[in-house]
Motif scaffolding. Structure first.
Motif, short mmCIF file in Angstrom:
data_model
loop_
_atom_site.label_atom_id
_atom_site.label_comp_id
_atom_site.label_asym_id
_atom_site.label_seq_id
_atom_site.Cartn_x
_atom_site.Cartn_y
_atom_site.Cartn_z
N LEU A 129 0.83 -1.20 0.00
CA LEU A 129 0.00 0.00 0.00
C LEU A 129 0.87 1.25 0.00
CD1 LEU A 129 -2.83 -0.98 2.53
CD2 LEU A 129 -2.98 -0.81 0.05
N GLU A 130 1.96 1.21 0.75
CA GLU A 130 2.87 2.36 0.78
C GLU A 130 3.46 2.64 -0.60
OE1 GLU A 130 5.77 1.59 3.75
OE2 GLU A 130 4.34 1.71 5.43
N GLY A 131 3.70 1.59 -1.38
CA GLY A 131 4.23 1.77 -2.72
C GLY A 131 3.25 2.40 -3.68
N LEU A 132 1.95 2.38 -3.33
CA LEU A 132 0.93 2.98 -4.18
C LEU A 132 0.66 4.44 -3.85
CD1 LEU A 132 -1.71 0.07 -4.12
CD2 LEU A 132 0.05 0.50 -5.85
N GLN A 133 1.19 4.90 -2.72
CA GLN A 133 0.92 6.26 -2.30
C GLN A 133 1.57 7.27 -3.24
OE1 GLN A 133 2.31 6.38 1.73
NE2 GLN A 133 0.48 5.36 2.55
N PRO A 134 0.92 8.42 -3.43
CA PRO A 134 1.48 9.44 -4.34
C PRO A 134 2.75 10.05 -3.79
CG PRO A 134 -0.39 10.32 -3.12
CD PRO A 134 -0.34 8.86 -2.81
N GLU A 135 3.57 10.56 -4.68
CA GLU A 135 4.81 11.20 -4.28
C GLU A 135 4.51 12.47 -3.49
OE1 GLU A 135 8.82 13.16 -6.36
OE2 GLU A 135 7.34 12.05 -7.56
N LYS A 136 5.15 12.62 -2.35
CA LYS A 136 4.91 13.78 -1.51
C LYS A 136 5.39 15.05 -2.20
CE LYS A 136 5.04 11.33 2.90
NZ LYS A 136 5.66 11.23 4.24
N SER A 137 4.59 16.10 -2.06
CA SER A 137 4.93 17.37 -2.70
C SER A 137 4.39 18.51 -1.85
CB SER A 137 4.33 17.43 -4.11
OG SER A 137 4.46 18.73 -4.65
N GLY A 138 5.05 19.64 -1.92
CA GLY A 138 4.60 20.82 -1.20
C GLY A 138 3.85 21.79 -2.09
N ASP A 139 3.39 21.30 -3.25
CA ASP A 139 2.72 22.18 -4.22
C ASP A 139 1.25 21.83 -4.37
OD1 ASP A 139 5.07 23.48 -4.73
OD2 ASP A 139 5.54 22.30 -6.53
N ILE A 140 0.43 22.87 -4.51
CA ILE A 140 -0.91 22.72 -5.08
C ILE A 140 -0.73 23.01 -6.56
CG2 ILE A 140 -3.27 23.58 -5.14
CD1 ILE A 140 -3.07 24.31 -2.24
N ASP A 141 -0.71 21.95 -7.35
CA ASP A 141 -0.38 22.06 -8.77
C ASP A 141 -1.64 22.42 -9.56
OD1 ASP A 141 0.77 21.92 -11.22
OD2 ASP A 141 0.94 19.73 -11.28
N LEU A 142 -1.78 23.71 -9.89
CA LEU A 142 -2.96 24.20 -10.58
C LEU A 142 -2.82 23.88 -12.08
CD1 LEU A 142 -4.61 27.60 -9.67
CD2 LEU A 142 -5.06 26.37 -11.77
N ARG A 143 -3.67 22.96 -12.57
CA ARG A 143 -3.49 22.43 -13.93
C ARG A 143 -4.13 23.31 -15.00
NH1 ARG A 143 -2.27 16.94 -13.40
NH2 ARG A 143 -1.20 16.64 -11.40
N GLU A 144 -5.34 23.79 -14.73
CA GLU A 144 -6.05 24.60 -15.73
C GLU A 144 -7.17 25.37 -15.07
OE1 GLU A 144 -8.74 22.41 -18.47
OE2 GLU A 144 -7.86 20.62 -17.57
N PHE A 145 -7.76 26.31 -15.83
CA PHE A 145 -8.88 27.11 -15.34
C PHE A 145 -10.12 26.77 -16.16
CE2 PHE A 145 -5.10 29.43 -14.15
CZ PHE A 145 -5.37 29.82 -12.85
N VAL A 146 -11.26 26.76 -15.49
CA VAL A 146 -12.52 26.44 -16.16
C VAL A 146 -13.58 27.44 -15.70
CG1 VAL A 146 -11.98 23.97 -16.30
CG2 VAL A 146 -13.26 24.84 -14.33
N PRO A 147 -14.66 27.63 -16.48
CA PRO A 147 -15.76 28.48 -16.01
C PRO A 147 -16.31 27.94 -14.70
CG PRO A 147 -15.99 28.03 -18.35
CD PRO A 147 -14.88 27.14 -17.86
N LEU A 148 -16.59 28.82 -13.76
CA LEU A 148 -17.05 28.41 -12.44
C LEU A 148 -18.30 27.53 -12.52
CD1 LEU A 148 -16.69 28.59 -9.41
CD2 LEU A 148 -17.97 30.73 -9.42
N GLY A 149 -19.22 27.90 -13.43
CA GLY A 149 -20.46 27.15 -13.52
C GLY A 149 -20.34 25.81 -14.21
N SER A 150 -19.14 25.48 -14.72
CA SER A 150 -18.98 24.21 -15.44
C SER A 150 -18.72 23.03 -14.51
CB SER A 150 -17.82 24.33 -16.44
OG SER A 150 -16.58 24.43 -15.77
N ILE A 151 -18.50 23.29 -13.21
CA ILE A 151 -18.25 22.21 -12.25
C ILE A 151 -19.59 21.81 -11.63
CG2 ILE A 151 -16.97 21.49 -10.22
CD1 ILE A 151 -15.04 23.79 -10.71
#
Length: 267
Positions: free
Chosen positions: A86-108
């Motif tokens: 299970l530990e091997g499946l855990q995501p790599e630790k990071s200190g970033d909130i990686d903002l990938r893209e922006f979308v219209p607020l009403g689209s969520i």
């Protein structure tokens, strides 16, 4: 004056909100307070009960090293999984909130929203923080980001509300049930019925959500019942104080954030 050391102690995550060439140090705070009403299971003398695991086959209490995790296969079987796997499946630790893209607020879709958090500016990031708030509000957009907290990767929407940034964790698509799973009858449109329904809704429409609906009346009645019993000394069990985890201090984080932003603006 907002104490930065206090903020650091109370934040549940600290890191950097990043996108493009922009990096904004931030701290994450839960926007949901823990419930005040806490119930415990006790024996008749007031001793708190503890949870133990037993084998239903022979009634034997199990120790931690006798328990394994099993993934249900769907045919009454299990595949055991070890802790190191299970530990091997855990995501790599990071200190970033990686903002990938922006979308219209009403689209969520609102069904995707899970839990809200405040994002406080940290260090000397107030100007960049304010600029992001301004643009997100003016453009009515949300940022879609991922970050790792407590060995789990979260999908979040970065929103601007009331002049501050929020991070709303989002459900993943596989967590939600689709409408196609509901056996709904075909809608038959009737003009008179539509008119009556429209008039009824119009008559009951308010300009804002009344505050009275935002309070948990059951929780309030329970607290009143306990206070009344305590006053009369009824059903009171004298026992040693229960050990509880220290709860989050009841402060208005939104107010603190706005005060800090005003202080930085005046400086």
């Amino acid at each position: 004056m907002v104490d930065s050391k206090w903020l650091a102690r109370r934040s549940i995550w600290s890191g950097t909100l990043t996108f493009g060439l922009v990096s904004i140090p931030v701290s994450l705070f839960s926007a949901v307070r823990p419930r005040d009403t806490k119930m415990h299971l006790l024996d008749e003398t007031g001793v708190p009960l503890s949870r133990r695991y037993y084998c239903p086959a022979d009634g034997r209490k199990l120790s931690d090293d006798e328990m394994v995790r099993g993934y249900a296969t769907g045919n009454s079987g299990f595949i055991t999984v070890e802790d190191d796997e299970l530990e091997g499946l855990q995501p790599e630790k990071s200190g970033d909130i990686d903002l990938r893209e922006f979308v219209p607020l009403g689209s969520i879709p609102t069904l995707y929203f899970n839990k809200p958090y405040f994002l406080f500016p940290a260090g000397k990031s107030v100007k960049a923080y304010r600029l992001l708030v301004l643009v997100l509000q003016d453009e009515e957009k949300a940022g879609i980001a991922t970050f790792v907290m407590r060995d789990r990767e979260y999908l979040v929407a970065i929103l601007a509300r009331q002049g501050v940034l929020w991070a709303e964790t989002l459900h993943f698509a596989e967590e939600l049930r689709g409408q196609d799973q509901l056996d709904m009858p075909e809608m038959q449109k009737d003009g008179d019925q539509v008119r009556v329904m429209t008039e009824t809704i119009s008559a009951m429409t308010d300009d804002h959500l009344p505050e009275e609906y935002m309070r948990d009346r059951y929780d309030q009645r329970l607290n009143e019942l306990v206070a009344e019993k305590r006053k009369r000394g009824k059903d009171l069990i004298e026992t040693e104080r229960l050990e509880e985890e220290a709860g989050e201090e009841q402060v208005d984080l939104m107010k603190m954030l706005k005060e800090r932003l005003m202080e930085e603006e005046a400086a």
